[in-house]
Write a protein that holds these residues in place. Structure first.
Motif, PDB file in Angstrom:
ATOM      1  N   PHE A  81     -35.685  27.058  17.554  1.00 20.84           N
ATOM      2  CA  PHE A  81     -36.827  27.963  18.213  1.00 20.84           C
ATOM      3  C   PHE A  81     -37.133  27.899  19.549  1.00 20.84           C
ATOM      4  O   PHE A  81     -37.275  28.954  20.374  1.00 20.84           O
ATOM      5  N   LYS A  82     -37.238  26.810  20.070  1.00 23.55           N
ATOM      6  CA  LYS A  82     -37.638  26.729  21.619  1.00 23.55           C
ATOM      7  C   LYS A  82     -36.770  27.325  22.620  1.00 23.55           C
ATOM      8  O   LYS A  82     -37.335  27.553  23.616  1.00 23.55           O
ATOM      9  N   LEU A  83     -35.494  27.545  22.182  1.00 30.80           N
ATOM     10  CA  LEU A  83     -34.619  28.074  23.066  1.00 30.80           C
ATOM     11  C   LEU A  83     -34.624  29.812  22.877  1.00 30.80           C
ATOM     12  O   LEU A  83     -34.099  30.433  23.831  1.00 30.80           O
ATOM     13  N   MET A  84     -35.354  29.930  21.898  1.00 34.27           N
ATOM     14  CA  MET A  84     -35.685  31.658  21.759  1.00 34.27           C
ATOM     15  C   MET A  84     -36.407  32.273  22.547  1.00 34.27           C
ATOM     16  O   MET A  84     -37.416  31.812  23.116  1.00 34.27           O
ATOM     17  N   LEU A 144     -40.568  33.723  13.398  1.00 37.68           N
ATOM     18  CA  LEU A 144     -39.249  33.136  13.609  1.00 37.68           C
ATOM     19  C   LEU A 144     -39.378  31.687  13.766  1.00 37.68           C
ATOM     20  O   LEU A 144     -38.387  30.783  13.218  1.00 37.68           O
ATOM     21  N   LYS A 145     -40.628  31.144  13.973  1.00 36.43           N
ATOM     22  CA  LYS A 145     -40.975  29.546  14.161  1.00 36.43           C
ATOM     23  C   LYS A 145     -40.832  29.156  12.763  1.00 36.43           C
ATOM     24  O   LYS A 145     -40.085  28.132  12.762  1.00 36.43           O
ATOM     25  N   TYR A 146     -41.469  29.668  11.745  1.00 39.92           N
ATOM     26  CA  TYR A 146     -41.306  29.169  10.368  1.00 39.92           C
ATOM     27  C   TYR A 146     -39.776  29.203   9.790  1.00 39.92           C
ATOM     28  O   TYR A 146     -39.565  28.355   9.339  1.00 39.92           O
ATOM     29  N   LEU A 147     -39.286  30.130  10.001  1.00 42.71           N
ATOM     30  CA  LEU A 147     -38.180  30.505   9.514  1.00 42.71           C
ATOM     31  C   LEU A 147     -36.950  29.594   9.997  1.00 42.71           C
ATOM     32  O   LEU A 147     -35.905  29.369   9.250  1.00 42.71           O
ATOM     33  N   SER A 148     -36.999  29.169  11.177  1.00 45.95           N
ATOM     34  CA  SER A 148     -36.253  28.317  11.696  1.00 45.95           C
ATOM     35  C   SER A 148     -36.505  26.744  11.872  1.00 45.95           C
ATOM     36  O   SER A 148     -36.166  26.160  12.533  1.00 45.95           O
ATOM     37  N   SER A 149     -37.772  26.488  10.975  1.00 50.66           N
ATOM     38  CA  SER A 149     -38.276  25.237  11.244  1.00 50.66           C
ATOM     39  C   SER A 149     -37.543  24.021  10.381  1.00 50.66           C
ATOM     40  O   SER A 149     -36.902  24.641   9.447  1.00 50.66           O
ATOM     41  N   ASP A 150     -37.592  22.972  10.805  1.00 59.63           N
ATOM     42  CA  ASP A 150     -36.968  21.884  10.131  1.00 59.63           C
ATOM     43  C   ASP A 150     -37.311  21.686   8.629  1.00 59.63           C
ATOM     44  O   ASP A 150     -36.483  21.235   7.864  1.00 59.63           O
ATOM     45  N   GLU A 151     -38.475  22.450   8.285  1.00 55.53           N
ATOM     46  CA  GLU A 151     -38.727  22.425   6.689  1.00 55.53           C
ATOM     47  C   GLU A 151     -37.738  23.067   5.801  1.00 55.53           C
ATOM     48  O   GLU A 151     -37.438  22.747   4.874  1.00 55.53           O
ATOM     49  N   LEU A 152     -37.105  23.936   6.507  1.00 56.96           N
ATOM     50  CA  LEU A 152     -36.170  24.795   5.795  1.00 56.96           C
ATOM     51  C   LEU A 152     -34.876  24.259   5.727  1.00 56.96           C
ATOM     52  O   LEU A 152     -33.560  24.831   5.110  1.00 56.96           O
ATOM     53  N   GLU A 153     -34.572  23.002   6.715  1.00 57.21           N
ATOM     54  CA  GLU A 153     -33.388  22.427   6.369  1.00 57.21           C
ATOM     55  C   GLU A 153     -32.021  23.159   6.723  1.00 57.21           C
ATOM     56  O   GLU A 153     -30.988  23.018   6.141  1.00 57.21           O
ATOM     57  N   GLN A 206     -25.759  51.767   8.032  1.00 56.65           N
ATOM     58  CA  GLN A 206     -26.412  50.284   8.051  1.00 56.65           C
ATOM     59  C   GLN A 206     -26.542  50.003   9.326  1.00 56.65           C
ATOM     60  O   GLN A 206     -25.294  49.946  10.168  1.00 56.65           O
ATOM     61  N   LEU A 207     -27.646  49.502   9.837  1.00 60.12           N
ATOM     62  CA  LEU A 207     -27.783  48.739  11.004  1.00 60.12           C
ATOM     63  C   LEU A 207     -27.934  47.279  10.613  1.00 60.12           C
ATOM     64  O   LEU A 207     -28.869  46.968  10.111  1.00 60.12           O
ATOM     65  N   ASN A 208     -26.896  46.305  10.784  1.00 62.04           N
ATOM     66  CA  ASN A 208     -27.252  44.959  10.659  1.00 62.04           C
ATOM     67  C   ASN A 208     -27.392  44.135  12.007  1.00 62.04           C
ATOM     68  O   ASN A 208     -26.793  44.408  12.916  1.00 62.04           O
ATOM     69  N   ILE A 209     -28.622  43.364  11.803  1.00 65.15           N
ATOM     70  CA  ILE A 209     -28.891  42.817  13.187  1.00 65.15           C
ATOM     71  C   ILE A 209     -28.442  41.082  12.966  1.00 65.15           C
ATOM     72  O   ILE A 209     -28.809  40.540  12.409  1.00 65.15           O
ATOM     73  N   GLU A 210     -27.780  40.956  14.169  1.00 62.34           N
ATOM     74  CA  GLU A 210     -27.081  39.507  14.331  1.00 62.34           C
ATOM     75  C   GLU A 210     -27.373  38.971  15.863  1.00 62.34           C
ATOM     76  O   GLU A 210     -26.850  39.524  16.747  1.00 62.34           O
ATOM     77  N   MET A 211     -28.122  37.770  15.796  1.00 61.32           N
ATOM     78  CA  MET A 211     -28.185  36.969  16.777  1.00 61.32           C
ATOM     79  C   MET A 211     -28.883  37.753  18.124  1.00 61.32           C
ATOM     80  O   MET A 211     -28.305  38.072  19.094  1.00 61.32           O
ATOM     81  N   ILE A 212     -30.103  37.862  18.102  1.00 55.73           N
ATOM     82  CA  ILE A 212     -30.814  38.937  18.987  1.00 55.73           C
ATOM     83  C   ILE A 212     -31.681  37.974  19.915  1.00 55.73           C
ATOM     84  O   ILE A 212     -32.794  38.518  20.613  1.00 55.73           O
ATOM     85  N   GLY A 213     -31.802  36.517  19.711  1.00 53.47           N
ATOM     86  CA  GLY A 213     -32.811  35.536  20.355  1.00 53.47           C
ATOM     87  C   GLY A 213     -32.664  35.375  21.657  1.00 53.47           C
ATOM     88  O   GLY A 213     -33.747  34.780  21.992  1.00 53.47           O
TER      89      GLY A 213
END
Ligand SMILES: [Zn+2]
Length: 325
Positions: free
Chosen positions: A291-294, A49-58, A203-210
């Protein structure tokens, strides 16, 4: 989640819902739930999660170099975990977006010679809304909750099935692009699958479970009354995993994520699962969705609780989740 224009002005003001309105329909357990010994690893959940939501991915806006980095990361994850490409590569090019954009699609074939012809789709969208145009201290919409959290859950489920080989049905793992542009990734992919006579069960679609909800159930599904999915998931877990959130019905969230194009085309139970209840997170489509709020223990527990449910969905002898009449 696709932008909720119509409710933004009053989302955070007008939604003190009454916890006693929780449906009791979804809480009765019938058969004995599955015992799962596999343990979801909290550190892996966090690192992913940390990488996927990092600033690097803008902010992972569809068509940008930020989302390209996310795509490579997701392909590498599939490769490392022996999830095969469903098409000739993991990339499924969107037919409805101007610049190159890709859903990332992997498959684990089922272990049963008959049931493997049927598919369960586990999905989440990996795109988000990118950078803010106006000048301010933070311009990156990291989309940690929306929907890097859902992608993390689907990735961990893929890893679990790859390691345990416990799926009798085949599973299509999909990370959608273009969701925030109007469900473009799911609209594009579903047409392609339909032409190939894809045999979809559900289909099970997963949205906003942080972030967890303060309710007596873990999550809600969108389109609660459309099928018996809530009831079956609770039966499979032996817990109050899914409840009815009145706000999902009021805001018609069923139509606002990547489950809807699949439902529309296949007419099967295709629903989204979420723990964002309009009271537990103030940063929907905001640069502070970080990320820090997850809540990593919550996310790990969420994935863990869903393992017996998704396992049962992929192994039941008949298609037990059905549309309500
Ligand atoms: Zn969104």
């Amino acid at each position: 989640m696709k932008k909720l224009y119509f409710l933004l002005p009053f989302v955070f003001l007008a939604c003190k819902s009454n916890p006693s309105t929780v449906s009791e329909k979804a809480s009765k357990a019938i058969s004995k739930p599955l015992e799962i010994t596999y343990k979801v690893n909290e550190t892996e959940v966090s690192d992913f999660l940390k990488y996927l939501s990092s600033d690097e991915l803008e902010g992972r806006e569809t068509g940008t170099k930020g989302i390209e980095k996310a795509a490579v990361f997701l392909e590498d994850f599939f490769k490392k975990n022996n999830v095969k490409p469903y098409f000739s590569t993991y990339r499924d090019t969107l037919t409805n977006f101007k610049s190159p954009a890709y859903n990332i699609v992997g498959v684990l074939e089922g272990t049963d010679p008959e049931l493997k012809k049927e598919f369960v789709v586990l999905s989440a969208h990996y795109d988000h809304i990118g950078l803010e145009k106006k000048e301010q201290a933070d311009i990156i919409n990291n989309g940690a909750n929306d929907d890097a959290s859902g992608v993390t859950a689907v990735a961990q489920m893929a890893k679990y099935f790859s390691e345990t080989k416990s799926n009798k049905r085949s599973i299509l793992f999909v990370f959608f692009a273009g969701e925030e542009k109007g469900l473009l990734g799911s609209k594009s992919l579903v047409q392609k699958l339909k032409k190939q006579n894809f045999n979809l069960y559900t289909q099970l679609n997963i949205e906003m479970i942080g972030v967890p909800m303060k309710r007596d159930y873990l999550a809600y599904i969108t389109g609660f009354d459309k099928s018996n999915m809530a009831e079956k998931i609770n039966e499979y877990t032996g817990k109050k995993t899914i409840g009815f959130l009145p706000k999902e019905a009021e805001y018609q969230l069923f139509f606002r994520s990547d489950n809807y194009p699949f439902f529309e085309v296949f007419g099967k139970p295709c629903q989204s699962i979420s723990t964002f209840d309009f009271e537990n997170f103030d940063f929907y489509h905001h640069v502070s969705d970080e990320f820090k709020l997850m809540d990593i223990p919550h996310m790990t527990a969420f994935i863990q609780e869903f393992l017996p449910a998704v396992t049962k969905v992929t192994t039941s002898t008949t298609e037990e989740i059905t549309m309500n009449k």
